[in-house]
Design an enzyme around this catalytic site. Sequence first.
Site, PDB file in Angstrom:
ATOM      1  N   LYS A  10       0.823  -1.212   0.000  1.00  0.00           N
ATOM      2  CA  LYS A  10       0.000   0.000   0.000  1.00  0.00           C
ATOM      3  C   LYS A  10       0.860   1.265   0.000  1.00  0.00           C
ATOM      4  O   LYS A  10       2.078   1.214   0.233  1.00  0.00           O
ATOM      5  CB  LYS A  10      -0.937  -0.040   1.206  1.00  0.00           C
ATOM      6  CG  LYS A  10      -1.957  -1.206   1.143  1.00  0.00           C
ATOM      7  CD  LYS A  10      -3.006  -1.073   2.237  1.00  0.00           C
ATOM      8  CE  LYS A  10      -4.004  -2.217   2.171  1.00  0.00           C
ATOM      9  NZ  LYS A  10      -5.133  -2.009   3.123  1.00  0.00           N
ATOM     10  N   HIS A 116      -2.100  -5.496   1.516  1.00  0.00           N
ATOM     11  CA  HIS A 116      -3.370  -6.207   1.330  1.00  0.00           C
ATOM     12  C   HIS A 116      -3.035  -7.605   0.839  1.00  0.00           C
ATOM     13  O   HIS A 116      -2.068  -7.785   0.100  1.00  0.00           O
ATOM     14  CB  HIS A 116      -4.237  -5.501   0.262  1.00  0.00           C
ATOM     15  CG  HIS A 116      -5.360  -6.374  -0.215  1.00  0.00           C
ATOM     16  ND1 HIS A 116      -6.535  -6.483   0.472  1.00  0.00           N
ATOM     17  CD2 HIS A 116      -5.446  -7.229  -1.274  1.00  0.00           C
ATOM     18  CE1 HIS A 116      -7.310  -7.360  -0.162  1.00  0.00           C
ATOM     19  NE2 HIS A 116      -6.674  -7.823  -1.219  1.00  0.00           N
ATOM     20  N   GLU A 127      -9.275 -10.865  -7.792  1.00  0.00           N
ATOM     21  CA  GLU A 127      -8.332  -9.761  -7.539  1.00  0.00           C
ATOM     22  C   GLU A 127      -7.142  -9.802  -8.504  1.00  0.00           C
ATOM     23  O   GLU A 127      -6.687  -8.759  -8.977  1.00  0.00           O
ATOM     24  CB  GLU A 127      -7.843  -9.812  -6.089  1.00  0.00           C
ATOM     25  CG  GLU A 127      -8.950  -9.452  -5.100  1.00  0.00           C
ATOM     26  CD  GLU A 127      -8.501  -9.477  -3.652  1.00  0.00           C
ATOM     27  OE1 GLU A 127      -9.335  -9.206  -2.778  1.00  0.00           O
ATOM     28  OE2 GLU A 127      -7.301  -9.750  -3.379  1.00  0.00           O
TER      29      GLU A 127
HETATM   30  P1  CMP Z   1      -7.398  -4.829   3.226  1.00  0.00           P
HETATM   31  O1  CMP Z   1      -6.884  -6.203   3.426  1.00  0.00           O
HETATM   32  O2  CMP Z   1      -6.768  -4.016   2.163  1.00  0.00           O
HETATM   33  O3  CMP Z   1      -8.985  -4.933   2.940  1.00  0.00           O
HETATM   34  C1  CMP Z   1      -9.861  -3.879   3.257  1.00  0.00           C
HETATM   35  C2  CMP Z   1      -9.206  -2.791   4.041  1.00  0.00           C
HETATM   36  O4  CMP Z   1     -10.091  -1.910   4.706  1.00  0.00           O
HETATM   37  C3  CMP Z   1      -8.372  -3.389   5.146  1.00  0.00           C
HETATM   38  O5  CMP Z   1      -7.242  -4.031   4.600  1.00  0.00           O
HETATM   39  C4  CMP Z   1      -8.109  -2.152   6.007  1.00  0.00           C
HETATM   40  O6  CMP Z   1      -6.984  -1.414   5.535  1.00  0.00           O
HETATM   41  C5  CMP Z   1      -9.347  -1.303   5.763  1.00  0.00           C
HETATM   42  N1  CMP Z   1     -10.203  -1.190   6.932  1.00  0.00           N
HETATM   43  C6  CMP Z   1     -10.478  -0.052   7.608  1.00  0.00           C
HETATM   44  N2  CMP Z   1     -11.295  -0.278   8.641  1.00  0.00           N
HETATM   45  C7  CMP Z   1     -11.557  -1.612   8.634  1.00  0.00           C
HETATM   46  C8  CMP Z   1     -12.346  -2.466   9.470  1.00  0.00           C
HETATM   47  N3  CMP Z   1     -13.034  -2.016  10.517  1.00  0.00           N
HETATM   48  N4  CMP Z   1     -12.373  -3.784   9.168  1.00  0.00           N
HETATM   49  C9  CMP Z   1     -11.694  -4.278   8.097  1.00  0.00           C
HETATM   50  N5  CMP Z   1     -10.946  -3.509   7.281  1.00  0.00           N
HETATM   51  C10 CMP Z   1     -10.859  -2.188   7.539  1.00  0.00           C
END
Ligand code: CMP
Length: 140
Positions: A10, A116, A127
């Site tokens: 990221k 991610h 994805e």
């Molecule tokens: P990622 O794995 O990229 O998938 C969704 C993203 O949303 C997660 O990582 C976090 O960076 C972001 N995010 C922010 N708030 C939340 C939350 N409460 N639960 C899950 N993901 C969140």
Amino acid sequence: AVERTLSIIKPDAVAKNVIGEIYARFEKAGLKVIAARMIHLSRNDAEGFYAVHKTRPFFKDLVDFMITGPVMVTVLEGESAILKNRELMGATDPKKADKGTIRADFAQSIDANAVHGSDAPETAKVEIGYFFPEHQVYSR
Ligand code: CMP
């Protein structure tokens, strides 16, 4: 089974100049980089990628963050690649991530959480396809 998973380094981790350190962790765990590129996502790109989270309260902040700078989109391949990558990343919230995980070591907050990774085979397929046509994925 040998699997593929999509990893995104990221904007926070790219800005910290730790792309190589994160790739080294993947490689040491037996995961191979089989496709990769740097891209500064448009708002439309980020909203499309995270479409499954569209109705979640954190969606706007997540998209705003993901377009603050370039990211590295990467396909990893290896035995149990999806779970292995999730173990290397640690918990989504870096405050809850185990010591020695990527998020514990490099992340600041739940949005600026360094990486991610796909969470299941079906999402990995979607994805990976979002960023890479099959002929740009170099299984080896
Ligand atoms: P990622 O794995 O990229 O998938 C969704 C993203 O949303 C997660 O990582 C976090 O960076 C972001 N995010 C922010 N708030 C939340 C939350 N409460 N639960 C899950 N993901 C969140």
